[in-house]
Design a protein around this motif. Structure first.
Motif, PDB file in Angstrom:
ATOM      1  N   THR A  45       0.723  -1.318  -0.026  1.00 52.06           N
ATOM      2  CA  THR A  45      -0.458  -0.249   0.073  1.00 52.06           C
ATOM      3  C   THR A  45       0.973   1.326   0.310  1.00 52.06           C
ATOM      4  O   THR A  45       0.111   2.504  -0.661  1.00 52.06           O
ATOM      5  N   GLN A  85      -8.181   0.340  -0.261  1.00 51.97           N
ATOM      6  CA  GLN A  85      -7.752  -1.045   0.234  1.00 51.97           C
ATOM      7  C   GLN A  85      -9.230  -1.198   0.857  1.00 51.97           C
ATOM      8  O   GLN A  85      -9.664  -1.970   0.690  1.00 51.97           O
ATOM      9  N   ASP A 159      -5.916  -1.744  -5.262  1.00 56.31           N
ATOM     10  CA  ASP A 159      -5.386  -2.294  -3.420  1.00 56.31           C
ATOM     11  C   ASP A 159      -5.690  -3.417  -2.953  1.00 56.31           C
ATOM     12  O   ASP A 159      -7.297  -2.471  -2.516  1.00 56.31           O
TER      13      ASP A 159
HETATM   14 MG   LIG Z   1      -1.873  -3.141   2.502  1.00 57.35          MG
END
Ligand SMILES: [Mg+2]
Ligand SMILES: Nc1ncnc2c1ncn2[C@@H]1O[C@H](COP(=O)(O)OP(=O)(O)OP(=O)(O)O)[C@@H](O)[C@H]1O
Length: 308
Positions: A45, A85, A159
């Motif tokens: 990330t 994410q 992500d």
């Molecule tokens: Mg991550």
């Protein structure tokens, strides 16, 4: 633009004195689907956020779509799609309002028409007046992808986009990704799912903020130089205890009534059979084809960069 959608060298980032990304070099060619793999906390990330221009690296240099990571972040953000994410849409807005908000941000022409087409493409037309917060996990991710693609970016950074999505919805999701890639869009997708890794043309394995390996699936599999065997036995627990102590065996896992072992030594299977026999354990040892998950476990267990 360079032939690489993403090209970075020595990218480094620390949080509170702890390295999250450590002198990362990456070159991702245009127009491919590239998988980004690595354990929790390995820096996926953080890397994606630095590439997007959302997070400033402590050191390093590079370009994204030919734009400088440090000096041209506005141009980068205009031309990429980033799916975070965690769902980053607005729970209190409807599906259509979410798309409308994003299309205003990107100053999209023919806004209503574009939104209608996007709803159609992502099979969200019948859901357009539903609040995003009440969508199922799969539909939420589909809306997030629609928001990410509505301005027709040249590069998409996803992500863990299917982390809470059921297998059938994941297949639909990947269908859209293939259609998007077929239009020449570069896709970088982080994932923990090996079936998704199998869908990527190129893979990057990350550990402790460093690239362990980058290449096509075939390159990764051939370079890993590891052998796998399945061991069937009625005394699986005892066999596990014995084999756990053998240094030649790099990794050992239990799958129901089967043990799976990996080793760098091509004769480790024969040796295992002999050791178990000596201990009075009847076992059948068979060679097992090596796959991307094995490569992952092997690479993570032995952190040293493999140049492909
Ligand atoms: Mg991550
Ligand atoms: N904003 C932040 N503040 C402090 N530490 C951070 C921050 N963001 C990331 N980290 C730390 O940096 C390291 C890398 O985190 P990152 O989220 O990039 O990993 P990841 O590979 O995406 O993990 P996951 O698979 O769990 O999503 C971790 O040790 C994490 O705790």
């Amino acid at each position: 633009m360079s032939k690489f959608a993403i090209e970075v060298q020595g990218l480094t980032k620390s949080f509170n004195g702890k390295l999250a990304v450590d002198q990362l070099d990456l070159s991702i060619p245009e127009g491919i689907i590239c998988g980004f793999l690595g354990p929790n906390g390995s820096g996926k990330t953080t890397t994606i956020r630095m590439i997007c221009g959302l997070l400033k690296a402590d050191a390093g240099q590079g370009t994204c779509l030919g734009f400088d990571l440090f000096k041209e972040t506005r141009n980068i953000r205009k031309n990429i799609g980033y799916m975070t994410q965690k769902f980053s849409g607005y729970h209190d807005l409807t599906v259509r309002e979410n798309l409308s908000f994003i299309s205003r941000l990107f100053s999209i022409q023919n806004r209503e028409e574009t939104i209608d087409q996007t709803l159609e493409k992502f099979a969200l037309t019948t859901r357009q007046n539903q609040l995003a917060g009440y969508l199922s996990g799969g539909l939420k991710q589909r809306l997030a992808l629609a928001c990410c693609l509505i301005h027709q970016p040249k590069l998409v950074l996803l992500d863990e986009p299917t982390a809470s999505v059921d297998p059938s919805a994941r297949r639909d999701f990947w269908e859209i990704l293939y259609q998007t890639a077929a239009q020449g869009v570069t896709i970088l997708v982080s994932t923990h799912y090996m079936d998704e890794a199998n869908r990527c043309q190129e893979l990057i394995y990350l550990s402790n903020g460093r690239v362990l390996a980058q290449g096509s699936q075939q390159q990764i599999l051939h370079s890993s130089n590891i052998f796998i065997w399945n061991i069937y036995s009625q005394q699986i627990d005892y066999a596990y205890k014995i084999l756990k102590k053998i240094p030649l065996i790099q990794n050992i896992s239990i799958f129901d009534q089967t043990l799976q072992i990996s080793s760098k030594h091509p004769k480790a299977g024969d040796l295992t059979q002999m050791i178990l026999h000596k201990e009075g354990i009847f076992a059948t040892v068979t060679s097992h084809p090596f796959n991307l998950e094995d490569a992952y476990v092997h690479l993570i267990a032995q952190p040293k960069k493999i140049y492909l």
